[in-house]
Design an enzyme around this catalytic site. Structure first.
Site, PDB file in Angstrom:
ATOM      1  N   HIS A 167      40.166 -19.302  41.578  1.00 39.10           N
ATOM      2  CA  HIS A 167      41.489 -19.936  41.897  1.00 39.10           C
ATOM      3  C   HIS A 167      42.615 -19.772  40.946  1.00 39.10           C
ATOM      4  O   HIS A 167      42.356 -19.989  39.337  1.00 39.10           O
ATOM      5  CB  HIS A 167      41.303 -21.346  42.593  1.00 39.10           C
ATOM      6  CG  HIS A 167      40.066 -21.198  44.111  1.00 39.10           C
ATOM      7  ND1 HIS A 167      40.810 -21.879  44.752  1.00 39.10           N
ATOM      8  CD2 HIS A 167      39.707 -19.906  44.278  1.00 39.10           C
ATOM      9  CE1 HIS A 167      40.168 -21.799  45.922  1.00 39.10           C
ATOM     10  NE2 HIS A 167      39.595 -20.715  45.712  1.00 39.10           N
ATOM     11  N   GLU A 185      42.816 -16.053  44.160  1.00 42.12           N
ATOM     12  CA  GLU A 185      42.994 -17.469  44.956  1.00 42.12           C
ATOM     13  C   GLU A 185      44.663 -16.620  45.441  1.00 42.12           C
ATOM     14  O   GLU A 185      45.004 -15.268  45.907  1.00 42.12           O
ATOM     15  CB  GLU A 185      43.046 -18.758  44.936  1.00 42.12           C
ATOM     16  CG  GLU A 185      43.819 -19.787  45.718  1.00 42.12           C
ATOM     17  CD  GLU A 185      44.118 -21.179  45.656  1.00 42.12           C
ATOM     18  OE1 GLU A 185      44.273 -21.254  44.426  1.00 42.12           O
ATOM     19  OE2 GLU A 185      43.794 -21.754  46.488  1.00 42.12           O
ATOM     20  N   GLU A 229      44.443 -24.479  51.939  1.00 43.55           N
ATOM     21  CA  GLU A 229      43.987 -26.666  51.428  1.00 43.55           C
ATOM     22  C   GLU A 229      45.373 -27.452  51.414  1.00 43.55           C
ATOM     23  O   GLU A 229      45.588 -28.208  51.768  1.00 43.55           O
ATOM     24  CB  GLU A 229      43.754 -26.795  49.668  1.00 43.55           C
ATOM     25  CG  GLU A 229      44.341 -25.595  49.074  1.00 43.55           C
ATOM     26  CD  GLU A 229      44.503 -25.518  47.576  1.00 43.55           C
ATOM     27  OE1 GLU A 229      42.890 -25.264  46.803  1.00 43.55           O
ATOM     28  OE2 GLU A 229      45.016 -24.937  46.504  1.00 43.55           O
TER      29      GLU A 229
HETATM   30  C1  NOJ Z   1      43.096 -25.933  43.386  1.00 39.90           C
HETATM   31  C2  NOJ Z   1      41.884 -25.348  44.003  1.00 39.90           C
HETATM   32  O1  NOJ Z   1      42.684 -23.811  44.430  1.00 39.90           O
HETATM   33  C3  NOJ Z   1      40.625 -26.723  44.585  1.00 39.90           C
HETATM   34  O2  NOJ Z   1      40.163 -25.273  45.825  1.00 39.90           O
HETATM   35  C4  NOJ Z   1      40.281 -27.296  43.905  1.00 39.90           C
HETATM   36  O3  NOJ Z   1      39.598 -27.880  44.871  1.00 39.90           O
HETATM   37  C5  NOJ Z   1      40.824 -27.632  42.984  1.00 39.90           C
HETATM   38  N1  NOJ Z   1      41.630 -27.068  42.423  1.00 39.90           N
HETATM   39  C6  NOJ Z   1      39.825 -28.749  42.188  1.00 39.90           C
HETATM   40  O4  NOJ Z   1      39.340 -27.835  41.372  1.00 39.90           O
HETATM   41 CA    CA Z   2      44.770 -23.113  43.781  1.00 38.30          CA
END
Ligand code: NOJ
Ligand code: CA
Length: 663
Positions: free
Chosen positions: A444, A463, A469
């Site tokens: 990510h 990502e 999200e």
């Molecule tokens: C951003 C990430 O994209 C997400 O998936 C994650 O839960 C949070 N950061 C915390 O690490």
């Molecule tokens: Ca993210």
């Protein structure tokens, strides 16, 4: 081991052809594209034609260096040519076998005066586009050096519509928008281009190794590389790595052609992992959406998410439903402060007291499930590097086979930008260290993917986009309905996407009004439209109980034999049909933007014989605005002569499973 099937390798070297006085041409294998290169008044250039149609107008090549430019003062030296026509297979992907077919021309450029240095420009012409890269042979006057600017241009034939996000959007988590190129600011690559009704293109990079990430600036309709700098303004510090990434222009007659191009993979090096049998990506659930929705916390306390009890429930659920992984976030020390500013406090080996790290790995293994470890760094990448060996050795011993990394901070703690050469080196170090410990990486907030999964298939997903999200915490309501209709044409060209599909419950108590701006059938279709070998079933597990639609998530594979794209229009709608790896079954996903659509789908890609289709489609009154859950599940006997009519609601979608009847 990745099996390399060589169909035929044509090596036709014609060394030492002196071409300085004339332009030189390179044709694609089918002859449809021609790249022409030359030097005029010392300036090296190239252009691309499709028949007589200009695709890329005359565009400059070269560099500004800290100690003397490498541009504007060239003469052409020897030109060498080669070709390749090979099939190679990949352990996972959108196709089992990839065709790599190109003609190549290497052009030596000599400085006419000054230090009399030389560089090579390597051009490749494929049937679906062209690529070029620079090589910097070591020589007197060109040992280790600093690139202050790369001046590669892509002069478009007209003011094409570009789909892009602004350059330096944090983590690339932006909304792709469509404007004429001339109206855009600096953009991140890949940029998808609608030039005219029969000319679609994408500009991107492939094989980003020890270099900084490519953004694109422009003057009018001429794009130019705009490399992400180090803090002191250096763009690239060239040392042991003596080649640039590939600059890639994918060219198609239909929008779908862009999606089917495998140039990015083909321009990366063959697999470096000799035994790939341990690469077993799987679908997963996780202690994750409850964190995004602020029901649970990463930090310790009453609402701590990563507890032994919660994790056991998720493991039991995964085992019951045939999902192989459980992601756990917030299991390790470091979350109790503002971790985006104090990432140095993260430990990647020490678990919180209410999380039984060893016991849970054992509990999972007994049920055929693997824990996916989460390593958020808060941008403290050096702190992560310092612990990398110890952490990965521990995970390997415990039977953890996947690590999700995270970098919530646009800058690393040493001040370098995430997408700088320093960041690119860091991300590669993580992937290579992980491979030695038999760990797969889900990255990510990484650098923009560039087809690296061919070389390092333990990088199973990245990502580097606005994922699901945002449908939990975005203050603007969530991703727009067209979001998944443009992702495959842009970010998706670089590699697998950890988008985290599968939200079934849209209520949001923490940010009211923010939710998926699409229908439940659209959520299912994302499993096919968005490619990842390890998709998440992202919602809380309780939201899947007694939901007939969850059967599709249980059944949908993540590894494919072959992919076709029956319908595609950038940012409007897209339909993918994919054959399950090693079977005769097919899965189809179709998504639309805010507009409803009626699409006709011919099943002519099926094999011979009878099939049974299970169709998960928007109900008659479905609408992402006020009736997102309405869904009909119907069954149909089909074969390769069948034609199915798809009705997609506003913001809707359709997911189809087509099972081959036993022969
Ligand atoms: C951003 C990430 O994209 C997400 O998936 C994650 O839960 C949070 N950061 C915390 O690490
Ligand atoms: Ca993210």
């Amino acid at each position: 081991m990745v099996k390399k099937l060589i169909l035929c390798v044509l090596m036709c070297m014609s060394l030492g052809v002196i071409a300085s006085a004339r332009d030189i041409k390179l044709s694609s294998p089918d002859g449809s594209l021609t790249l022409i290169a030359g030097v005029d008044g010392g300036q090296a250039w190239y252009e691309v034609k499709r028949g007589s149609e200009a695709v890329i107008n005359r565009s400059q090549l070269g560099f500004v260096l800290s100690d003397g430019d490498l541009k504007g003062n060239f003469k052409m030296g020897k030109v060498t040519r080669t070709s390749l026509d090979e099939l190679w297979s990949q352990p996972w992907g959108e196709d089992a076998v990839v065709h790599n077919h190109y003609n190549e021309m290497r052009v030596r450029l000599h400085e006419r005066g000054g230090m009399k240095r030389y560089i090579d420009v390597v051009f490749r012409a494929f049937d679906d586009g062209v690529a070029l890269r620079y090589e910097f042979p070591r020589q007197q006057g060109l040992q280790d050096f600093v690139i202050v600017d790369e001046v590669t241009q892509f002069a478009l034939p007209s003011d094409a519509y570009a789909w892009s996000i602004p350059a330096l959007t944090p983590y690339y988590e932006g909304i792709y928008t469509r404007e004429p190129v001339s109206k855009k600011g600096n953009m991140s690559a890949p940029v998808a281009l609608e030039v005219n009704d029969s000319l679609y293109m994408a500009v991107m990079e492939a094989n980003l190794t020890d270099y900084s990430t490519m953004n694109l600036a422009h003057e009018g309709t001429t794009l130019k590389t705009d490399l992400v700098p180090w803090q002191n303004g250096d763009r690239v510090r060239v040392g042991d790595t003596r080649v640039s990434p590939w600059r890639v222009v994918i060219i198609g007659r239909k929008a779908a052609d862009i999606l089917l191009s495998r140039m990015a993979l083909n321009l990366n090096d063959p697999c470096q992992i000799e035994d790939t049998s341990w690469l077993k990506p799987t679908k997963y659930v996780g202690i994750w959406w409850a964190l995004q929705k602020q029901k649970w916390t990463w930090s310790q306390g009453d609402r701590h998410g990563a507890t032994t009890e919660h994790t056991k429930r998720y493991i039991d659920f995964a085992a019951r439903h045939g999902l192989g992984g459980v992601l756990v976030e917030g299991w390790n020390y470091g979350w109790d402060t503002d971790w985006t500013r104090h990432g140095d406090g993260f430990s990647f080996t020490r678990a919180y007291p209410d999380y039984d790290l060893e016991g849970l790995c054992q509990y999972a293994a007994e049920r055929g499930v693997r824990i996916i470890a989460h390593n958020e760094t808060g941008g403290a990448a050096q702190n992560y590097e310092d612990q990398l060996e110890d952490a990965y050795r521990l995970y390997e011993r415990l039977g953890i086979n996947t690590v999700k990394t995270g970098y919530v901070n646009s800058h690393f703690y040493n001040g370098e930008l995430q997408h700088s050469q320093w960041g690119v080196r860091h991300f590669r170090k993580v992937i290579e260290t992980a491979a030695r410990h038999h760990l797969m990486i889900v990255n990510h907030e990484g650098a923009m993917p560039s087809g690296l999964q061919r070389t390092w298939p333990n990088l199973i997903a990245t990502e580097s986009m606005r994922g699901q999200e945002y449908n939990a915490f975005d203050r603007g309501g969530g991703n727009p309905p067209y979001h998944e209709c443009i992702l495959p044409f842009t970010r998706g060209l670089g590699g697998a996407m950890d988008f985290t599909p599968g939200i079934f419950e849209y209520r949001n108590d923490s940010v009211p009004g923010t939710r998926p701006q699409n229908t439940l059938a659209h959520q299912l279709a994302e499993y096919v439209v968005i490619y990842s070998p390890g998709h998440m079933a992202a919602d809380l597990i309780e939201n899947y109980e007694h939901q007939p639609a969850f059967k599709f998530i249980e059944d949908v594979p993540t590894n494919w034999e072959r992919t076709v794209v029956p319908h595609a229009s950038m940012g409007e709608y897209v339909t993918y049909a994919r054959q399950e790896r090693g079977t005769r079954n097919w899965y189809i996903g179709s998504v639309t933007d805010a507009h409803e659509r009626d699409l006709t789908l011919s099943l002519d890609f099926l094999g011979d014989g009878a099939y049974h289709a299970i169709i998960y489609e928007d109900g008659p009154d479905a609408d992402y605005r006020d009736n997102p859950y309405a869904m009909t599940i119907r069954r149909l006997d089909v074969d390769k002569t069948s034609v199915i009519r798809l009705h997609l609601a506003p913001g809707g979608g359709c997911a189809i499973q087509i099972l081959a009847n036993p022969e």
